[in-house]
Design a protein around this motif. Structure first.
Motif, PDB file in Angstrom:
ATOM      1  N   PRO A  58       0.824  -1.217   0.000  1.00  0.00           N
ATOM      2  CA  PRO A  58       0.000   0.000   0.000  1.00  0.00           C
ATOM      3  C   PRO A  58       0.855   1.263   0.000  1.00  0.00           C
ATOM      4  O   PRO A  58       1.929   1.310   0.612  1.00  0.00           O
ATOM      5  N   PRO A  71      -4.666   7.455  -0.674  1.00  0.00           N
ATOM      6  CA  PRO A  71      -5.747   6.506  -0.944  1.00  0.00           C
ATOM      7  C   PRO A  71      -5.582   5.822  -2.299  1.00  0.00           C
ATOM      8  O   PRO A  71      -5.480   6.497  -3.325  1.00  0.00           O
ATOM      9  N   GLY A  72      -5.527   4.504  -2.299  1.00  0.00           N
ATOM     10  CA  GLY A  72      -5.434   3.748  -3.540  1.00  0.00           C
ATOM     11  C   GLY A  72      -4.049   3.666  -4.142  1.00  0.00           C
ATOM     12  O   GLY A  72      -3.824   2.918  -5.100  1.00  0.00           O
ATOM     13  N   PRO A 109      -2.757   5.628  -7.902  1.00  0.00           N
ATOM     14  CA  PRO A 109      -3.893   4.705  -7.882  1.00  0.00           C
ATOM     15  C   PRO A 109      -4.175   4.153  -9.276  1.00  0.00           C
ATOM     16  O   PRO A 109      -4.150   4.901 -10.259  1.00  0.00           O
TER      17      PRO A 109
END
Length: 274
Positions: free
Chosen positions: A190, A194-195, A221
């Motif tokens: 990760p 976000p993403g 992402p």
């Protein structure tokens, strides 16, 4: 595409890379960046004093505790503390910065161990820093790939720059791509946003022109169809490339590319790079 348009695109690409490289340099050489670290102290249940931090430090089931002498003070979350201060149990890969004069005393947990890592702006490694060598940016090293998620995140144990230490990350998937005419893939972890994703890897330049243990690549992402861009021009050194006082993770098994990625940051001068 006209020659003029191609030249403009190249200039934009180069300028964007230069901004990225400058930001990397600013981050590591900041007054309390990794080049300012003066010690990596491992805590146990015995109170210990260190030459680059105030107080006596120990840890146990209730977390990290420092006992400050008369006249000593730390500032934690904006509040001055004296005497005994309990930092509590820290989550893995978290840290707390305690201010001591112009220094910051980082209190953290790495690989299940509580550590104290002071950061002093006048550290010799920082004051002598002259920049990190890097390959000239080249658009051919920005390749399009495809993100393939796993059915469920896979707990993945990797080694660390410190012998005997391990890190565990949940790998959400892998990135498949073609480079130098070869079909390749890298396990991804990760990212911060976000993403987003991060990839730890080595390649045929590792230990030759780039740092032997690892480099890291940030990937945005994935698009709805899984498309991602891996811009190896932005393959960056981790702090362990500069100092032995870092606990950086090593790439997972399978993340050694069999091609020479002649892009991104090179071996730091602090490790003999040129």
């Amino acid at each position: 595409m006209t020659t003029e348009a191609t030249t403009t695109d190249s200039q934009v690409f180069t300028a964007s890379w230069q901004d990225w490289h400058r930001a990397q340099e600013d981050r590591i050489s900041a007054p309390h960046g990794f080049l300012a670290v003066t010690g990596l102290h491992w805590l146990d249940d015995r109170p210990q004093r260190f030459p680059d931090a105030p107080g006596a430090w120990h840890t146990g089931p209730d977390g990290v505790v420092v006992t400050l002498d008369d006249g000593e003070e730390l500032v934690v979350d904006g509040t001055p503390v004296r005497g005994e201060h309990r930092f509590g149990v820290l989550p893995e890969r978290s840290s707390v910065d305690a201010v001591w004069g112009d220094a910051v005393i980082e209190v953290a947990k790495r690989g299940g161990n509580d550590i104290v890592r002071p950061r002093h702006p006048d550290a010799p490694l920082r004051t002598a820093f002259t920049g990190t060598p890097a390959y000239a940016p080249d658009p051919r090293w920005a390749v399009t790939g495809r993100y393939v998620p796993f059915d469920a995140p896979r707990p993945t144990t990797v080694g660390a720059a410190v012998e005997g230490l391990e890190h565990v990350y949940d790998a959400p998937g892998r990135v498949e791509f073609e480079l130098e005419g070869r079909q390749l893939s890298l396990t991804a972890f990760p990212g911060r946003g976000p993403g987003g994703l991060t990839v730890l890897f080595t390649d045929a330049t590792s230990g030759v022109t780039t740092y032997a243990a690892n480099r890291i690549l940030t990937v945005g992402p994935p698009a709805a169809d899984g498309t991602v861009v891996l811009d190896f021009n932005r393959a960056a050194n981790l702090p362990c490339a500069y100092t032995d006082l870092a606990t950086c993770p090593l790439p997972p098994a399978g993340n050694r590319l069999p091609v020479a990625v002649e892009a991104g940051q090179k071996i730091p001068r602090e490790r003999g790079g040129s």
